[in-house]
Design a protein around this motif. Structure first.
Motif, PDB file in Angstrom:
ATOM      1  N   PRO A  33      30.092  35.072  -6.887  1.00  0.00           N
ATOM      2  CA  PRO A  33      30.956  34.231  -7.732  1.00  0.00           C
ATOM      3  C   PRO A  33      31.606  35.050  -8.855  1.00  0.00           C
ATOM      4  CG  PRO A  33      28.863  33.146  -7.336  1.00  0.00           C
ATOM      5  CD  PRO A  33      28.726  34.537  -6.805  1.00  0.00           C
ATOM      6  N   VAL A  34      32.889  34.766  -9.119  1.00  0.00           N
ATOM      7  CA  VAL A  34      33.632  35.534 -10.127  1.00  0.00           C
ATOM      8  C   VAL A  34      33.005  35.369 -11.519  1.00  0.00           C
ATOM      9  CG1 VAL A  34      35.889  35.818 -11.232  1.00  0.00           C
ATOM     10  CG2 VAL A  34      35.753  35.355  -8.786  1.00  0.00           C
ATOM     11  N   ALA A  35      32.518  34.140 -11.788  1.00  0.00           N
ATOM     12  CA  ALA A  35      31.921  33.886 -13.110  1.00  0.00           C
ATOM     13  C   ALA A  35      30.737  34.818 -13.360  1.00  0.00           C
ATOM     14  CB  ALA A  35      31.469  32.433 -13.196  1.00  0.00           C
ATOM     15  N   GLU A  36      30.002  35.095 -12.289  1.00  0.00           N
ATOM     16  CA  GLU A  36      28.844  36.000 -12.399  1.00  0.00           C
ATOM     17  C   GLU A  36      29.311  37.416 -12.767  1.00  0.00           C
ATOM     18  OE1 GLU A  36      25.753  37.390  -9.154  1.00  0.00           O
ATOM     19  OE2 GLU A  36      25.895  35.192  -9.220  1.00  0.00           O
ATOM     20  N   LEU A  37      30.409  37.825 -12.147  1.00  0.00           N
ATOM     21  CA  LEU A  37      30.953  39.161 -12.430  1.00  0.00           C
ATOM     22  C   LEU A  37      31.455  39.259 -13.869  1.00  0.00           C
ATOM     23  CD1 LEU A  37      33.129  39.935  -9.272  1.00  0.00           C
ATOM     24  CD2 LEU A  37      31.147  41.218 -10.025  1.00  0.00           C
ATOM     25  N   LEU A  38      32.101  38.171 -14.304  1.00  0.00           N
ATOM     26  CA  LEU A  38      32.721  38.193 -15.632  1.00  0.00           C
ATOM     27  C   LEU A  38      31.680  38.102 -16.754  1.00  0.00           C
ATOM     28  CD1 LEU A  38      35.885  35.942 -15.248  1.00  0.00           C
ATOM     29  CD2 LEU A  38      35.853  38.332 -15.897  1.00  0.00           C
ATOM     30  N   GLY A  39      30.619  37.328 -16.497  1.00  0.00           N
ATOM     31  CA  GLY A  39      29.629  37.028 -17.537  1.00  0.00           C
ATOM     32  C   GLY A  39      29.269  38.190 -18.447  1.00  0.00           C
ATOM     33  N   ALA A  40      28.630  39.194 -17.864  1.00  0.00           N
ATOM     34  CA  ALA A  40      28.150  40.306 -18.690  1.00  0.00           C
ATOM     35  C   ALA A  40      29.310  41.173 -19.176  1.00  0.00           C
ATOM     36  CB  ALA A  40      27.177  41.151 -17.880  1.00  0.00           C
ATOM     37  N   ARG A  41      30.351  41.275 -18.348  1.00  0.00           N
ATOM     38  CA  ARG A  41      31.470  42.157 -18.695  1.00  0.00           C
ATOM     39  C   ARG A  41      32.269  41.654 -19.898  1.00  0.00           C
ATOM     40  NH1 ARG A  41      33.172  45.615 -14.320  1.00  0.00           N
ATOM     41  NH2 ARG A  41      31.596  45.588 -12.700  1.00  0.00           N
ATOM     42  N   VAL A  42      32.361  40.342 -20.021  1.00  0.00           N
ATOM     43  CA  VAL A  42      33.114  39.786 -21.154  1.00  0.00           C
ATOM     44  C   VAL A  42      32.485  40.229 -22.467  1.00  0.00           C
ATOM     45  CG1 VAL A  42      33.643  37.624 -22.369  1.00  0.00           C
ATOM     46  CG2 VAL A  42      34.091  37.805 -19.931  1.00  0.00           C
ATOM     47  N   ARG A  43      31.167  40.200 -22.523  1.00  0.00           N
ATOM     48  CA  ARG A  43      30.470  40.596 -23.767  1.00  0.00           C
ATOM     49  C   ARG A  43      30.756  42.059 -24.106  1.00  0.00           C
ATOM     50  NH1 ARG A  43      26.506  37.080 -21.953  1.00  0.00           N
ATOM     51  NH2 ARG A  43      25.406  38.659 -20.768  1.00  0.00           N
ATOM     52  N   ILE A  44      30.706  42.908 -23.086  1.00  0.00           N
ATOM     53  CA  ILE A  44      30.939  44.348 -23.316  1.00  0.00           C
ATOM     54  C   ILE A  44      32.367  44.582 -23.820  1.00  0.00           C
ATOM     55  CG2 ILE A  44      31.145  46.586 -22.140  1.00  0.00           C
ATOM     56  CD1 ILE A  44      28.855  45.591 -20.284  1.00  0.00           C
ATOM     57  N   SER A  45      33.334  43.959 -23.138  1.00  0.00           N
ATOM     58  CA  SER A  45      34.740  44.156 -23.528  1.00  0.00           C
ATOM     59  C   SER A  45      35.027  43.543 -24.888  1.00  0.00           C
ATOM     60  CB  SER A  45      35.669  43.538 -22.487  1.00  0.00           C
ATOM     61  OG  SER A  45      35.578  44.256 -21.303  1.00  0.00           O
ATOM     62  N   ALA A  46      34.440  42.365 -25.148  1.00  0.00           N
ATOM     63  CA  ALA A  46      34.685  41.699 -26.437  1.00  0.00           C
ATOM     64  C   ALA A  46      34.183  42.575 -27.585  1.00  0.00           C
ATOM     65  CB  ALA A  46      34.000  40.342 -26.463  1.00  0.00           C
ATOM     66  N   TRP A  47      33.011  43.167 -27.392  1.00  0.00           N
ATOM     67  CA  TRP A  47      32.439  44.036 -28.431  1.00  0.00           C
ATOM     68  C   TRP A  47      33.311  45.271 -28.640  1.00  0.00           C
ATOM     69  CZ3 TRP A  47      30.137  44.022 -32.650  1.00  0.00           C
ATOM     70  CH2 TRP A  47      29.380  45.073 -33.139  1.00  0.00           C
ATOM     71  N   LEU A  48      33.783  45.830 -27.534  1.00  0.00           N
ATOM     72  CA  LEU A  48      34.670  47.001 -27.617  1.00  0.00           C
ATOM     73  C   LEU A  48      35.967  46.636 -28.343  1.00  0.00           C
ATOM     74  CD1 LEU A  48      35.596  49.860 -26.778  1.00  0.00           C
ATOM     75  CD2 LEU A  48      36.253  48.938 -24.565  1.00  0.00           C
ATOM     76  N   LEU A  49      36.544  45.486 -27.977  1.00  0.00           N
ATOM     77  CA  LEU A  49      37.790  45.048 -28.607  1.00  0.00           C
ATOM     78  C   LEU A  49      37.587  44.803 -30.103  1.00  0.00           C
ATOM     79  CD1 LEU A  49      39.135  42.511 -25.966  1.00  0.00           C
ATOM     80  CD2 LEU A  49      40.211  44.634 -26.631  1.00  0.00           C
ATOM     81  N   LEU A  50      36.490  44.149 -30.409  1.00  0.00           N
ATOM     82  CA  LEU A  50      36.202  43.816 -31.806  1.00  0.00           C
ATOM     83  C   LEU A  50      36.083  45.092 -32.643  1.00  0.00           C
ATOM     84  CD1 LEU A  50      35.726  40.956 -32.972  1.00  0.00           C
ATOM     85  CD2 LEU A  50      33.303  41.518 -33.065  1.00  0.00           C
ATOM     86  N   GLN A  51      35.325  46.041 -32.123  1.00  0.00           N
ATOM     87  CA  GLN A  51      35.138  47.309 -32.858  1.00  0.00           C
ATOM     88  C   GLN A  51      36.454  48.077 -32.958  1.00  0.00           C
ATOM     89  OE1 GLN A  51      31.739  48.673 -30.385  1.00  0.00           O
ATOM     90  NE2 GLN A  51      30.961  49.403 -32.323  1.00  0.00           N
ATOM     91  N   GLY A  52      37.146  48.171 -31.824  1.00  0.00           N
ATOM     92  CA  GLY A  52      38.397  48.928 -31.783  1.00  0.00           C
ATOM     93  C   GLY A  52      39.431  48.363 -32.742  1.00  0.00           C
ATOM     94  N   ILE A  53      39.607  47.039 -32.692  1.00  0.00           N
ATOM     95  CA  ILE A  53      40.604  46.410 -33.564  1.00  0.00           C
ATOM     96  C   ILE A  53      40.161  46.517 -35.029  1.00  0.00           C
ATOM     97  CG2 ILE A  53      41.713  44.211 -34.154  1.00  0.00           C
ATOM     98  CD1 ILE A  53      41.579  43.486 -31.168  1.00  0.00           C
ATOM     99  N   GLY A  54      38.881  46.298 -35.265  1.00  0.00           N
ATOM    100  CA  GLY A  54      38.359  46.372 -36.636  1.00  0.00           C
ATOM    101  C   GLY A  54      38.561  47.749 -37.253  1.00  0.00           C
ATOM    102  N   TYR A  55      38.096  48.774 -36.563  1.00  0.00           N
ATOM    103  CA  TYR A  55      38.231  50.135 -37.100  1.00  0.00           C
ATOM    104  C   TYR A  55      39.706  50.554 -37.165  1.00  0.00           C
ATOM    105  CZ  TYR A  55      33.165  50.700 -36.618  1.00  0.00           C
ATOM    106  OH  TYR A  55      31.819  50.557 -36.742  1.00  0.00           O
ATOM    107  N   GLY A  56      40.472  50.133 -36.176  1.00  0.00           N
ATOM    108  CA  GLY A  56      41.905  50.467 -36.151  1.00  0.00           C
ATOM    109  C   GLY A  56      42.607  49.901 -37.376  1.00  0.00           C
TER     110      GLY A  56
END
Lengths: 266, 284
Positions: B88-111
């Motif tokens: 299921p796609v939701a299963e694939l997205l689940g953990a990955r969303v957290r990783i990308s969200a954290w990366l985006l948050l840090q990247g945008i914040g520090y930027g």
């Protein structure tokens, strides 16, 4: 005045690239199997890649392909944006809202993601030339929405200008009004849009190429040449591996100087 | 009465945008000439067999059947089954969303920290020469993929650094021009004449005035970061949504592509909603 220096440098780069391609004994796809990953020599001025292809020739070809492709795509995208913006500005309010909404659908997705989807849907059997054309066509086809919004905004203001009312009262048709009055007034907006698109498209092509979705091998492109940097054996042998990235940054800085000046003038 | 109506209109518009983005992705992918491409086609020995397989698959993948399958997946909450992973796609997205969200948050914040940190003092002292902005101009000219590769080669930094530098380079120019305009405002000169300190001027006069523009810039940052996260995650092999999107694109995995499109459009739509909350609807 300020434009002359980057223009001259850019022209020099283009002429040099053409000269290299003209004078080189082999074309960009020729593989010198006896000289794979060779360092700089008299025969290969900046060495060769892992397949023995001359780096100078490939960089020159990548520069020409990247710059002309991006410029052509930018011209097409500016044309689409101008047509779209003008169409929306001269349409009834509901039609304008619908057209702008269509543009917003494109803007609702990150550009690189949209490009990736569109570019990856080509058949795998496409030739390198077809992939190059398709890459720049995709860039042209997807690059217009933001620009169209800016043109719509300005055209809407100009539409109710006194000289437009005067033109309409004089019996000019909408097409004539656009051609004779509106387009010359929009030129200060269109030119920067074009110059903003060129470096953006070069960067996008490089990013797509680095993801394996750009111009197909053996045709050289910035993106494909960036992939060379992944080859640690090649990096250890020749510092010339960095030539494409250095040249790419120089080209982008030169092209961006046009965009900056255009923005300032607009 | 006006506020709920405005919220309803904007919310409805965002929802419509999401649906159009999903429908657009399905149309774009389904009718693309290479949707049914198979790597075996490249081998002349298999080309004939592959054609038969592809035609059989083509018959099962009509637009209606894809749309029905997608809607069923959304209702079910699993976004359908991935074509390449068979999960299921939701299963694939689940953990990955957290990783990308954290990366985006840090990247945008520090930027943003970097961009504000450079733009604020430069705009305050009125140093608008090209030299001061040169590092950011150069950074802007380096493709994300090249920056990421350079980091790997130098064995320095990582995905957060690349994303931060990209965001800083993008936002510095806008922020500097925004702040330069704000510093020149007549009421600021009045404030200075009254003896207000620099931090007080920023807090009382500058920030409230540029807040709507900052909101719009943040939206732009989010869109930029969402796009950049794909090459960054691919090059640094970060198991996030960007890497999943790239794998889905390479394997023509339509259910995953539609889910990622929806997710990205949702983030952009919500960011747009937040940034325009102070602007009248007519102006947007």
């Amino acid at each position: 005045m300020k434009k002359r220096v980057p223009a001259a440098l850019l022209l020099l780069l283009l002429v040099t690239s053409l000269g290299v391609l003209w004078l080189a004994p082999d074309n960009y796809a020729f593989q010198d199997r006896d000289a794979t990953m060779a360092p700089a020599s008299v025969r290969h001025w900046t060495g060769t890649d892992e397949l023995g292809r001359d780096r100078t020739v490939r960089v020159a070809a990548a520069l020409l392909i990247g710059l002309t492709g991006a410029a052509a795509a930018a011209a097409v995208t500016t044309l689409i944006a101008a047509s779209f913006g003008l169409l929306a500005a001269f349409s009834p309010a509901w039609a304008a809202a619908l057209l702008l909404f269509l543009g917003d659908v494109f803007l609702s997705l990150p550009w690189l993601f949209l490009l990736m989807i569109a570019r990856s849907m080509l058949p795998l059997t496409a030739s390198p030339l077809e992939t190059a054309i398709a890459t720049f066509l995709v860039l042209a086809a997807l690059g217009w929405p933001a620009c169209a919004r800016a043109i719509y905004r300005d055209a809407s203001v100009l539409r109710s200008a006194e000289w437009m009312i005067q033109g309409r009262a004089s019996g000019l048709r909408t097409g004539q009004l656009i051609r004779l009055h509106l387009v010359p007034h929009l030129r200060p907006l269109l030119m920067p849009q074009f110059f903003i698109c060129v470096p953006a498209f070069i960067v996008a092509e490089a990013n797509l190429g680095a993801l394996g979705l750009g111009v197909g091998e053996p045709m050289p492109s910035w993106g494909a040449m960036l992939l060379e940097l992944d080859n640690s054996a090649l990096l250890a042998r020749s510092p010339w591996v960095y030539l494409p990235i250095v040249l790419l940054v120089v080209v982008l800085l030169l092209v961006e100087s046009f965009a900056t000046e255009g923005e300032a003038n607009a | 009465m006006k506020l709920p109506m405005t919220i309803a209109v904007r919310g409805g518009r965002t929802l419509l945008l999401l649906l159009c983005a999903a429908a657009g992705t399905i149309l774009l992918v389904r009718f693309a000439p290479g949707f049914f491409s198979d790597e075996r086609e490249l081998d002349a020995n298999y080309a004939g067999v592959v054609r038969t397989d592809v035609e059989a698959e083509n018959r099962q993948q009509s637009l209606e059947s894809i749309a029905v399958r997608e809607v069923k997946g959304w209702i079910h909450g699993d976004f359908g089954e991935s074509r390449q992973y068979r999960v299921p796609v939701a299963e694939l997205l689940g953990a990955r969303v957290r990783i990308s969200a954290w990366l985006l948050l840090q990247g945008i914040g520090y930027g943003w920290l970097l961009a504000v940190g450079a733009a604020l003092p430069l705009s305050a002292v009125g140093k608008s020469s090209i030299v001061w902005g040169l590092p950011f101009t150069v950074l802007l000219a380096v493709p994300t993929a090249a920056m990421a590769t350079a980091c790997i080669l130098a064995d320095t930094g990582g995905p957060v650094l690349v994303l931060s530098l990209l965001i800083a380079a993008r936002e510095f120019k806008f922020l500097r021009s925004l702040l330069e305009g704000a510093w020149r405002a007549p009421h600021l000169m009045q404030g200075r004449a009254q003896g207000l300190s620099g931090p007080a001027l920023i807090r009382i006069h500058i920030l409230p005035n540029i807040l709507p523009q900052l909101g719009a810039l943040t939206t732009l940052s989010i869109v930029t970061a969402l796009g950049a996260v794909i090459p960054i995650e691919v090059i640094f092999t970060v198991p996030g949504v960007g890497q999943l999107a790239w794998a889905a694109v390479m394997n023509r995995d339509l259910p995953v592509l539609v889910a990622v499109s929806l997710l990205m459009a949702l983030v952009v739509g919500l960011a747009g909603l937040l940034s325009t909350r102070n602007i009248p609807l007519e102006a947007t």
